[in-house]
Design a protein around this motif. Sequence first.
Motif, PDB file in Angstrom:
ATOM      1  N   MET A  30     -46.695 -30.498 -41.272  1.00  0.00           N
ATOM      2  CA  MET A  30     -45.509 -31.037 -41.939  1.00  0.00           C
ATOM      3  C   MET A  30     -45.820 -32.189 -42.889  1.00  0.00           C
ATOM      4  N   ARG A  31     -46.960 -32.810 -42.732  1.00  0.00           N
ATOM      5  CA  ARG A  31     -47.284 -33.921 -43.648  1.00  0.00           C
ATOM      6  C   ARG A  31     -47.364 -33.445 -45.098  1.00  0.00           C
ATOM      7  N   TRP A  32     -47.542 -32.142 -45.321  1.00  0.00           N
ATOM      8  CA  TRP A  32     -47.629 -31.574 -46.660  1.00  0.00           C
ATOM      9  C   TRP A  32     -46.293 -31.043 -47.166  1.00  0.00           C
ATOM     10  N   ILE A  33     -45.267 -31.107 -46.334  1.00  0.00           N
ATOM     11  CA  ILE A  33     -43.975 -30.509 -46.674  1.00  0.00           C
ATOM     12  C   ILE A  33     -42.915 -31.602 -46.786  1.00  0.00           C
ATOM     13  N   ARG A  34     -42.284 -31.656 -47.930  1.00  0.00           N
ATOM     14  CA  ARG A  34     -41.236 -32.630 -48.240  1.00  0.00           C
ATOM     15  C   ARG A  34     -41.649 -34.033 -47.837  1.00  0.00           C
ATOM     16  N   ASP A  35     -40.866 -34.701 -46.970  1.00  0.00           N
ATOM     17  CA  ASP A  35     -41.166 -36.092 -46.606  1.00  0.00           C
ATOM     18  C   ASP A  35     -42.094 -36.204 -45.400  1.00  0.00           C
ATOM     19  N   GLY A  36     -42.581 -35.071 -44.882  1.00  0.00           N
ATOM     20  CA  GLY A  36     -43.522 -35.090 -43.771  1.00  0.00           C
ATOM     21  C   GLY A  36     -42.882 -35.140 -42.395  1.00  0.00           C
ATOM     22  N   SER A  37     -41.569 -35.138 -42.330  1.00  0.00           N
ATOM     23  CA  SER A  37     -40.881 -35.208 -41.041  1.00  0.00           C
ATOM     24  C   SER A  37     -41.046 -33.893 -40.284  1.00  0.00           C
ATOM     25  N   VAL A  38     -41.315 -34.031 -38.973  1.00  0.00           N
ATOM     26  CA  VAL A  38     -41.349 -32.838 -38.130  1.00  0.00           C
ATOM     27  C   VAL A  38     -39.919 -32.435 -37.789  1.00  0.00           C
ATOM     28  N   GLU A  41     -36.626 -27.461 -32.551  1.00  0.00           N
ATOM     29  CA  GLU A  41     -36.165 -26.071 -32.560  1.00  0.00           C
ATOM     30  C   GLU A  41     -34.740 -25.950 -33.098  1.00  0.00           C
ATOM     31  N   GLN A  42     -33.879 -26.905 -32.772  1.00  0.00           N
ATOM     32  CA  GLN A  42     -32.498 -26.856 -33.266  1.00  0.00           C
ATOM     33  C   GLN A  42     -32.457 -26.967 -34.796  1.00  0.00           C
ATOM     34  N   GLN A  43     -33.241 -27.860 -35.355  1.00  0.00           N
ATOM     35  CA  GLN A  43     -33.301 -28.008 -36.806  1.00  0.00           C
ATOM     36  C   GLN A  43     -33.901 -26.761 -37.459  1.00  0.00           C
ATOM     37  N   THR A  44     -34.900 -26.186 -36.806  1.00  0.00           N
ATOM     38  CA  THR A  44     -35.514 -24.965 -37.314  1.00  0.00           C
ATOM     39  C   THR A  44     -34.503 -23.827 -37.314  1.00  0.00           C
ATOM     40  N   ARG A  45     -33.764 -23.687 -36.221  1.00  0.00           N
ATOM     41  CA  ARG A  45     -32.750 -22.630 -36.127  1.00  0.00           C
ATOM     42  C   ARG A  45     -31.713 -22.798 -37.249  1.00  0.00           C
ATOM     43  N   ALA A  46     -31.310 -24.039 -37.508  1.00  0.00           N
ATOM     44  CA  ALA A  46     -30.343 -24.299 -38.583  1.00  0.00           C
ATOM     45  C   ALA A  46     -30.926 -23.879 -39.934  1.00  0.00           C
ATOM     46  N   GLY A  47     -32.213 -24.121 -40.145  1.00  0.00           N
ATOM     47  CA  GLY A  47     -32.866 -23.699 -41.386  1.00  0.00           C
ATOM     48  C   GLY A  47     -32.893 -22.191 -41.532  1.00  0.00           C
ATOM     49  N   VAL A  48     -33.240 -21.490 -40.452  1.00  0.00           N
ATOM     50  CA  VAL A  48     -33.266 -20.029 -40.476  1.00  0.00           C
ATOM     51  C   VAL A  48     -31.868 -19.490 -40.761  1.00  0.00           C
ATOM     52  N   GLN A  49     -30.860 -20.090 -40.133  1.00  0.00           N
ATOM     53  CA  GLN A  49     -29.481 -19.656 -40.375  1.00  0.00           C
ATOM     54  C   GLN A  49     -29.078 -19.889 -41.833  1.00  0.00           C
ATOM     55  N   ALA A  50     -29.531 -20.992 -42.408  1.00  0.00           N
ATOM     56  CA  ALA A  50     -29.229 -21.274 -43.822  1.00  0.00           C
ATOM     57  C   ALA A  50     -29.895 -20.246 -44.729  1.00  0.00           C
ATOM     58  N   TRP A  51     -31.144 -19.869 -44.418  1.00  0.00           N
ATOM     59  CA  TRP A  51     -31.828 -18.859 -45.232  1.00  0.00           C
ATOM     60  C   TRP A  51     -31.130 -17.516 -45.118  1.00  0.00           C
ATOM     61  N   GLU A  52     -30.671 -17.178 -43.925  1.00  0.00           N
ATOM     62  CA  GLU A  52     -29.947 -15.921 -43.737  1.00  0.00           C
ATOM     63  C   GLU A  52     -28.604 -15.957 -44.468  1.00  0.00           C
ATOM     64  N   SER A  53     -27.946 -17.094 -44.477  1.00  0.00           N
ATOM     65  CA  SER A  53     -26.687 -17.225 -45.225  1.00  0.00           C
ATOM     66  C   SER A  53     -26.917 -17.018 -46.715  1.00  0.00           C
ATOM     67  N   GLU A  54     -28.053 -17.512 -47.204  1.00  0.00           N
ATOM     68  CA  GLU A  54     -28.409 -17.314 -48.612  1.00  0.00           C
ATOM     69  C   GLU A  54     -28.577 -15.823 -48.907  1.00  0.00           C
TER      70      GLU A  54
END
Length: 105
Positions: A30-38, A41-54
């Motif tokens: 994660m240090r290479w992605i955006r601001d490096g924040s880890v 699982e809940q945040q990851t699930r929200a991201g997957v749901q956002a990609w599916e909504s797209e």
Amino acid sequence: MLEARRLILRRWREEDVAPRAAVNADPEVMRWIRDGSVRDEQQTRAGVQAWESEWESQGFGLFAGQSRSTGDWPGSPAFRCSTSRRRHCRRLRDVHEKNRSSGRR
């Protein structure tokens, strides 16, 4: 879904959340992605749901990758439609609509 010789690019599934969450929880990754924040699982699930909504709203979005030989999840290729690639996005949307109408996801 798009298939190559060694890789399948497909829509996200529930079983993709755990391996993606493991990657998102790794500070060395994660240090290479955006601001490096880890992310947990809940945040990851929200991201997957956002990609599916797209995918649902636009007919294209971020792919999940899957190895053809092992079925393992090698990651999410950084392949997303952008404004500069509208022609390709339309083709992806057409493939998506064809798959959707035939019951494939």
